[in-house]
Scaffold this motif. Structure first.
Motif, short mmCIF file in Angstrom:
data_model
loop_
_atom_site.label_atom_id
_atom_site.label_comp_id
_atom_site.label_asym_id
_atom_site.label_seq_id
_atom_site.Cartn_x
_atom_site.Cartn_y
_atom_site.Cartn_z
N UNK A 1 0.83 -1.20 0.00
CA UNK A 1 0.00 0.00 0.00
C UNK A 1 0.86 1.26 0.00
N UNK A 2 2.05 1.17 0.59
CA UNK A 2 2.93 2.34 0.71
C UNK A 2 3.96 2.44 -0.41
N UNK B 1 1.49 -2.40 9.03
CA UNK B 1 2.66 -3.26 8.93
C UNK B 1 3.94 -2.48 8.67
N UNK B 2 3.86 -1.42 7.92
CA UNK B 2 5.06 -0.61 7.68
C UNK B 2 5.48 0.07 8.98
N UNK C 1 5.00 -0.95 11.95
CA UNK C 1 5.40 -1.93 12.94
C UNK C 1 6.74 -2.58 12.66
N UNK C 2 7.39 -2.19 11.57
CA UNK C 2 8.67 -2.79 11.20
C UNK C 2 9.68 -1.71 10.82
N UNK C 3 10.96 -2.02 10.91
CA UNK C 3 11.97 -1.08 10.43
C UNK C 3 11.85 -0.92 8.91
N UNK C 4 12.55 0.03 8.32
CA UNK C 4 12.36 0.32 6.89
C UNK C 4 12.86 -0.76 5.93
N UNK C 5 13.66 -1.71 6.39
CA UNK C 5 14.15 -2.75 5.49
C UNK C 5 13.03 -3.56 4.86
N UNK C 6 11.96 -3.79 5.61
CA UNK C 6 10.84 -4.56 5.06
C UNK C 6 10.20 -3.82 3.90
N UNK C 7 9.91 -2.53 4.10
CA UNK C 7 9.33 -1.73 3.02
C UNK C 7 10.30 -1.63 1.85
N UNK C 8 11.59 -1.42 2.14
CA UNK C 8 12.59 -1.29 1.08
C UNK C 8 12.64 -2.54 0.21
N UNK C 9 12.42 -3.71 0.80
CA UNK C 9 12.43 -4.95 0.03
C UNK C 9 11.37 -4.93 -1.06
N UNK C 10 10.17 -4.51 -0.70
CA UNK C 10 9.09 -4.49 -1.69
C UNK C 10 9.22 -3.32 -2.66
#
Length: 386
Positions: A106-107, A136-137, A139-148
């Motif tokens: 979504x982000x 979810x974004x 609740x997690x560090x930025x690495x998760x978002x960066x992956x997607x």
């Protein structure tokens, strides 16, 4: 005795969940407590395939575990098993699980300037702001978002690519763990890991694969393993609890591993995101939502009932004084007591739970059957959110 206790724990969690949900559905926020999903018996196109794969693994898995190509065979089997379980719920559900308004994708369209995103990431964690991150974004560090975001940049955007990616990466745990512990005998049990229900498809399934690879690398190349586990710190705050497993894996060469992890931490800090700032703010965000409502008195023990379903009867039977099992148990206990893991632990604890299967090497085919039955029963009785 362990199986009896686990069975009673699961039964108690289910019965208590039914009673609490019947009196006040807005307390647990889990209609099929202790699992996050809905009681909804169903079948799907993946049903016959999953049954066939289970039959083949039970029949040939122990024998193929000693084949010269055991690892690639196991990886393909685990991937097929996970996909088939996901297809019990259907393709549409599979490809939309990471696209809802609470999820990472979504982000992704809004990330047009990665350095600026990193510098301002922490400020957007608290809720009730115009630009607050999705659940979810935040609740997690930025690495998760960066992956997607990275997947999107290379032309693999959208829910289908993201879900498939999570399955493919998550299944790497099946080959990384035997390499780390030095035993291929666990391969068939890892293939039929009941937790595969939540690997397809959740980001935590992907985290599981990355973490397992990192732990394996620590046993061979500590600096490289430290870098991978340093990256894990920026996929999920909870993966700091991989420390006990990391210590077991790296032994005396811990200095190299720490150096690798600190290099990743430093890179993010220079880019504008300090891990500790994010962690403090995520605790605030956690109690701005359903984390504040979900009762600790229930989830502190019901989480363990969910864990029993994730690792299955073989995982419970195989619990022994094994260094890998003990390390994973310490991580899980710390997560449970923290109060920041109230519900949904069937996916959140995947990176730790899968290591509990390290003790299954001496079990026979009957226990493989029990694993398959557990996974199939859960997947067909509960419409899980992941």
């Amino acid at each position: 005795m362990r199986l009896v206790i686990a069975g009673l724990l699961v039964a108690a969690a289910i019965i208590t969940g039914v009673v609490v949900n019947g009196n006040d559905p807005g307390v647990l926020f889990a209609a099929a407590a202790p699992l996050f999903g809905d009681w909804q018996p169903h079948v799907g196109p993946g049903t016959p395939v999953a049954v066939l794969i289970a039959f083949l693994v039970v029949a040939k898995g122990p024998e193929l575990a000693h084949h010269r190509f055991a690892l690639p065979i196991a990886y393909m089997a685990a991937t097929a098993w996970t996909f088939s379980l996901a297809m019990v719920d259907g393709w549409t559900r599979f490809v939309t699980r990471l696209t809802t308004e609470d999820e990472y994708l979504h982000e992704v369209p809004g990330v047009t300037d990665i350095p600026a995103m990193l510098r301002g990431f922490a400020a957007r964690i608290p809720d009730f702001q115009p630009d607050s991150w999705t659940t979810h974004v935040s609740g997690h560090p930025p690495g998760a978002l960066l992956t997607f975001v990275a997947l999107d940049r290379i032309g693999l955007g959208g829910g289908a690519a993201a879900s498939i990616f999570c399955v493919l990466v998550g299944s790497l745990a099946v080959v990384a763990i035997p390499k780390a512990i030095g035993s291929n005998a666990v391969l068939p049990f890892l293939v039929l890991f009941p937790g595969a229900v939540w690997v397809g498809a959740s980001a935590d399934g992907m985290f599981m694969g990355v973490a397992a690879v990192g732990i394996y690398l620590l046993t061979r190349w500590p600096l490289l393993g430290g870098i991978v586990l340093g990256w894990c710190l920026f996929l999920s705050y909870g993966l700091v609890l991989l420390a006990p497993l990391a210590i077991v894996a790296v032994g005396r060469r811990i200095g190299w591993a720490v150096a690798g992890a600190l290099a990743v931490v430093a890179a993010f800090a220079i880019s504008g995101f300090w891990w500790l700032d994010g962690y403090e703010l995520v605790k605030l965000r956690y109690y701005q939502g359903i984390g504040d409502t979900r009762p600790y008195w229930y989830w502190a023990w019901a989480n363990l009932a969910a864990l029993a379903l994730v690792i299955g009867p073989a995982g419970i039977k195989g619990l022994r004084r094994d260094k890998w099992v003990i390390a994973a148990g310490i991580a899980i206990l710390a997560a449970d007591l923290s109060g920041l893991s109230k519900a949904e632990t069937e996916r959140i604890w995947l990176p730790f739970a899968v290591w509990l299967l390290a003790g299954t090497a001496r079990l026979d085919k009957r226990w493989l059957t029990a694993q398959a039955v557990t996974a199939l029963a859960v997947n067909h009785l509960v419409l899980t959110n992941w």
